[in-house]
Scaffold this motif. Sequence first.
Motif, mmCIF file in Angstrom:
data_model
loop_
_atom_site.group_PDB
_atom_site.id
_atom_site.type_symbol
_atom_site.label_atom_id
_atom_site.label_comp_id
_atom_site.label_asym_id
_atom_site.label_seq_id
_atom_site.Cartn_x
_atom_site.Cartn_y
_atom_site.Cartn_z
ATOM 1 N N ALA A 14 0.927 -1.261 -0.066
ATOM 2 C CA ALA A 14 -0.075 -0.033 0.304
ATOM 3 C C ALA A 14 1.107 1.358 0.158
ATOM 4 O O ALA A 14 1.905 1.320 0.640
ATOM 5 C CB ALA A 14 -0.994 0.052 1.234
ATOM 6 N N PRO A 88 -5.080 -1.159 -1.243
ATOM 7 C CA PRO A 88 -5.670 -2.609 -1.003
ATOM 8 C C PRO A 88 -6.798 -2.791 -1.728
ATOM 9 O O PRO A 88 -6.981 -3.706 -2.515
ATOM 10 C CB PRO A 88 -5.730 -3.057 0.322
ATOM 11 C CG PRO A 88 -4.833 -2.190 1.148
ATOM 12 C CD PRO A 88 -4.790 -0.739 0.438
ATOM 13 N N THR A 91 -6.676 -3.772 -5.473
ATOM 14 C CA THR A 91 -6.605 -5.043 -6.023
ATOM 15 C C THR A 91 -7.705 -5.639 -6.760
ATOM 16 O O THR A 91 -8.570 -5.687 -6.491
ATOM 17 C CB THR A 91 -6.495 -5.966 -4.814
ATOM 18 O OG1 THR A 91 -5.307 -5.771 -3.963
ATOM 19 C CG2 THR A 91 -6.265 -7.415 -5.061
ATOM 20 N N THR A 121 -2.147 -6.811 -7.166
ATOM 21 C CA THR A 121 -2.272 -7.077 -5.849
ATOM 22 C C THR A 121 -1.634 -6.058 -4.819
ATOM 23 O O THR A 121 -0.412 -6.046 -5.077
ATOM 24 C CB THR A 121 -1.876 -8.643 -5.394
ATOM 25 O OG1 THR A 121 -2.581 -9.297 -6.519
ATOM 26 C CG2 THR A 121 -2.567 -8.874 -4.058
ATOM 27 N N SER A 123 -1.006 -4.948 -0.992
ATOM 28 C CA SER A 123 -1.086 -5.423 0.307
ATOM 29 C C SER A 123 -1.162 -4.348 1.341
ATOM 30 O O SER A 123 -0.415 -3.387 1.091
ATOM 31 C CB SER A 123 0.431 -6.536 0.665
ATOM 32 O OG SER A 123 1.524 -5.728 0.457
ATOM 33 N N SER A 124 -1.528 -4.669 2.379
ATOM 34 C CA SER A 124 -1.702 -3.693 3.560
ATOM 35 C C SER A 124 -0.603 -3.653 4.363
ATOM 36 O O SER A 124 0.122 -4.494 4.428
ATOM 37 C CB SER A 124 -2.950 -3.707 4.349
ATOM 38 O OG SER A 124 -3.118 -5.046 4.856
#
Length: 124
Positions: A14, A88, A91, A121, A123-124
């Motif tokens: 992120a 996120p 995504t 994708t 990701s956090s």
Amino acid sequence: QVQLVESGGGLVQAGGSLRLSCAASGRAFNNFGMGWFRQAPGKERELVAAINWSGNVVYYATSVKGRFTISRNNAKATVYLQMNSLKPEDTALYYCGKGRDQYAGASGTDYDYWGQGTQVTVSS
């Protein structure tokens, strides 16, 4: 017949950035508007950005405005999507579409060919 091939997807944290590319072959690329779409699992397809044949008119979905930039290089028959400040919720499978005419269509019905897509994708 038109072939569209996307590339540039991947896994990013992120706040990061990615640049997607869509290479077109077949009919004259610079006669048509182009768009970038995305679809996340369980969600409807969303048009996130569009650009007219010359590149001087663009459209962005509210969800990406100020973070994504669409551009094109007609000499290379390629359209790009620069994605910054990724979240996120960005995504999805991202794919490009060829417009039915030279305009930056704001609806999915304005497009008649799509590529296979590239996965993004975040990701956090």
